[in-house]
Design an enzyme around this catalytic site. Structure first.
Site, mmCIF file in Angstrom:
data_model
loop_
_atom_site.group_PDB
_atom_site.id
_atom_site.type_symbol
_atom_site.label_atom_id
_atom_site.label_comp_id
_atom_site.label_asym_id
_atom_site.label_seq_id
_atom_site.Cartn_x
_atom_site.Cartn_y
_atom_site.Cartn_z
ATOM 1 C CE LYS A 157 -4.370 -2.837 -11.232
ATOM 2 N NZ LYS A 157 -5.631 -2.619 -11.746
ATOM 3 C CG HIS A 187 -1.422 -1.111 -5.144
ATOM 4 N ND1 HIS A 187 -2.301 -1.387 -6.149
ATOM 5 C CD2 HIS A 187 -2.172 -0.898 -4.034
ATOM 6 C CE1 HIS A 187 -3.539 -1.324 -5.672
ATOM 7 N NE2 HIS A 187 -3.488 -1.039 -4.386
ATOM 8 C CD GLU A 225 -12.127 -1.740 -4.720
ATOM 9 O OE1 GLU A 225 -11.403 -0.784 -4.484
ATOM 10 O OE2 GLU A 225 -12.304 -2.198 -5.859
ATOM 11 C CG ASP A 244 -9.458 -2.792 -11.760
ATOM 12 O OD1 ASP A 244 -8.425 -2.194 -12.090
ATOM 13 O OD2 ASP A 244 -10.176 -2.442 -10.795
ATOM 14 C CG HIS A 249 -4.631 -6.054 -6.989
ATOM 15 N ND1 HIS A 249 -3.371 -5.660 -7.313
ATOM 16 C CD2 HIS A 249 -5.437 -5.009 -7.320
ATOM 17 C CE1 HIS A 249 -3.403 -4.429 -7.825
ATOM 18 N NE2 HIS A 249 -4.650 -4.017 -7.841
HETATM 19 C C1 BG6 Z 1 -6.409 -0.874 -8.195
HETATM 20 C C2 BG6 Z 1 -7.663 -1.045 -8.995
HETATM 21 O O1 BG6 Z 1 -5.358 -1.594 -8.767
HETATM 22 O O2 BG6 Z 1 -6.639 -1.346 -6.872
HETATM 23 C C3 BG6 Z 1 -8.811 -0.302 -8.363
HETATM 24 O O3 BG6 Z 1 -7.444 -0.552 -10.313
HETATM 25 C C4 BG6 Z 1 -8.975 -0.740 -6.918
HETATM 26 O O4 BG6 Z 1 -10.005 -0.490 -9.081
HETATM 27 C C5 BG6 Z 1 -7.658 -0.636 -6.189
HETATM 28 O O5 BG6 Z 1 -9.949 0.098 -6.310
HETATM 29 C C6 BG6 Z 1 -7.756 -1.216 -4.786
HETATM 30 O O6 BG6 Z 1 -6.563 -0.969 -4.112
HETATM 31 P P1 BG6 Z 1 -6.538 -0.458 -2.622
HETATM 32 O O7 BG6 Z 1 -5.103 -0.407 -2.240
HETATM 33 O O8 BG6 Z 1 -7.223 0.857 -2.599
HETATM 34 O O9 BG6 Z 1 -7.302 -1.503 -1.845
#
Ligand code: BG6
Length: 519
Positions: A157, A187, A225, A244, A249
């Site tokens: 992405k 992911h 986060e 984002d 997600h």
């Molecule tokens: C990413 C975002 O796709 O996912 C980030 O661009 C984010 O900003 C991240 O921090 C979070 O993924 P994970 O797996 O670290 O929870």
């Protein structure tokens, strides 16, 4: 790990191999797969990047990343040396240079000869999004996209910045690849706990009957986060929290939570059900955006006892930036199952805690026979799916407290991955890379999913662009802006505070514990 069946040799060509993604995610995941016996016996990695680096430095960088990010901890020399046999080359080249693709073609032919078989080729885009269209053209021109069975492109992405650019990118992809050759990564879909949403819902008979508007009061998908934007200021300036995290997600997790049962566990059957959810999301009118959403931007504050700067002071960020670092959205899914059940989605940077969880909150019992004094302040029964950093499930319900009289307390039944399976779940990229190698697209986003989720967020982008917000509006290290609290409070509800799994103290009010005081 159960050994996957790889019908053919596999070559992974990473474009942008000198960057962070390869170091922090891709190569550690390949190494973990290797240690688990999950890499094909015949496998080669070719890395390419414009960044000047000798193959030796490239390997050094990969080892540093693997030491830090492998599930197995620091690499051991013997195992690392054995793994290195898979790394074929690091080619320094500009992605716009036609000769690079000739070279790759030649290497692929050599490997095919050596293996006496026609390898699957994965072209992995680990580059900034600005070069993707050029990459697609070059792959097409070099004839590398032609083989529909064996050539695949894996894309990171963002898939566009808005509905139009996403549609344009999809059109471009379709000029070179068939949809079956395109693997768009989100992911989150590779996380075991996200996949487990399907297992929980559809491998068991007990949840589905109550998984609808008759029993569910509301759903929360919460992904705050603690991290700020770190070194990603320039990228984040163009995206913000909505693009984002929410557009991809959180919406994907919402699809898994809300979709109907597929008739088979097959890529397109599952993706059809997911896209039905996105298409059923009630459009938010631009004029109503402020009733259905909240946005925020962090100012300076404190994280784990350390003073941290505000977003506008981060490197690469405009000191007057109006990019949101927090977004909360209330969505309705207009179908028989979910009519009028709100789905609250929330994410933000520099918030008080990092967690990813989904909670399904159930309606109260229709008639409460117990006197109010027995229950105290009522908490909904809820099922919490822990995605990250803890991995498990908790079901909260009422039980009678020991002792005389009828006093009730909320208690939990819980399942923790680590305790149940005595191993760390695989990392998302291990699963996604392995699936792309065998050609299983279940966990990847299809063109129609991408376009349907952009259609949902476009009115929000438009509504937000019409009225400026007074940023910054929350301090780093807090739970976000007041408007975010108001969004859910207006409906008589509140965001749930994350509760760690296996916290034995959480259910019992202090006066109910022996000694009467919290330790
Ligand atoms: C990413 C975002 O796709 O996912 C980030 O661009 C984010 O900003 C991240 O921090 C979070 O993924 P994970 O797996 O670290 O929870």
């Amino acid at each position: 790990m159960e050994k996957l069946q790889y019908p053919d040799p596999v070559v992974l060509v990473i474009f942008g191999a000198g960057g962070d993604l390869t170091k922090r995610k891709l190569v550690p995941a390949l190494y973990d797969l290797y240690l688990d016996g999950g890499l094909p016996d015949k496998f080669a990695l070719i890395g390419t990047d414009a960044r000047e680096m000798s193959p030796k430095d490239f390997i050094r960088q990969l080892r540093d990343g693997t030491d830090e990010f492998s599930r197995f901890g620091k690499t051991e020399t013997k195992q690392w040396q054995a793994f290195l046999k898979c790394i074929n080359d690091y080619v320094v080249a500009d992605l716009t240079d036609r000769k690079l693709y000739e070279k790759i073609s030649q290497k692929l032919d050599e490997l095919n000869q050596q293996w006496q078989g026609n390898a699957v080729r994965l072209f992995y885009q680990a580059t900034p999004p600005s070069v993707v269209e050029g990459l697609i053209e070059q792959l097409k021109a070099a004839g590398l996209a032609q083989d529909r069975q064996k050539s695949r492109i894996v894309l990171e992405k963002p898939f566009g910045w808005d509905a139009n650019s996403a549609a344009e990118l999809n059109r471009k992809l379709a000029t070179a690849f068939d949809e079956s050759q395109i693997f768009r990564i989100d992911h989150f879909l590779g996380k075991e706990t996200v996949q487990n949403i399907l297992a929980l819902r559809f491998a068991n008979g007990i949840f589905e009957p109550i998984w609808d508007r008759r029993y569910v009061d509301h759903v929360q998908i919460n992904m705050p986060e603690k991290l700020g934007v770190e070194h990603r200021g320039p990228y984040y300036e163009k995206t913000g929290a909505l693009r984002d995290m929410i557009e991809n997600h959180l919406m994907q997790v919402m699809c898994l939570t809300a979709m109907d049962a597929p008739v088979a566990f097959e890529a397109d059957t599952i993706r059809d059900k997911k896209v039905e959810v996105l298409r059923a999301v009630r459009p938010i009118e631009v004029a109503q955006v402020h009733d259905f959403t909240a946005r925020g931007q962090y100012g300076p504050g404190w994280i784990e006892g350390e003073k941290v700067p505000g977003y506008r002071q981060e490197p690469g960020v405009d000191p007057q930036s109006d990019t949101e670092t927090y977004a909360a959205v209330k969505l309705f899914i207009d179908n028989w199952r979910w009519q009028d059940v709100p789905f609250y989605l929330r994410t933000g940077k520099r918030m008080a805690q990092t967690v990813s969880e989904v909670s399904i909150n159930f309606r109260p019992a229709p008639h409460q026979a117990f006197p109010p004094s027995a229950i105290g302040s009522y908490q909904m029964n809820r099922l919490v799916l822990y995605i990250d950093p803890e991995e498990g499930i908790r079901l909260r319900f009422y039980a009678k407290r020991p002792g005389q009289g009828m006093k009730l307390s909320p208690v939990d039944m819980q399942f923790s991955y680590k305790q149940a399976f005595h191993r760390e779940p695989a990392q998302a990229y291990e699963t996604l890379l392995a699936d792309a190698m065998i050609g299983d697209a279940t966990l990847f986003k299809r063109r129609d999913q991408v376009e349907a989720s952009w259609a949902i967020v476009m009115p929000i982008i438009e509504g937000w662009s019409e009225v400026a917000e007074d940023f910054p509006n929350y301090a780093a290290g807090t739970w976000g802006p007041e408007t975010g609290e108001a969004l859910i409070a207006r409906d008589g509800r509140a965001w749930q505070m994350p509760t760690p799994l296996n916290d034995p103290d959480v259910c019992e009010p202090p006066e109910a514990r022996p000694g009467g005081e919290k330790a």
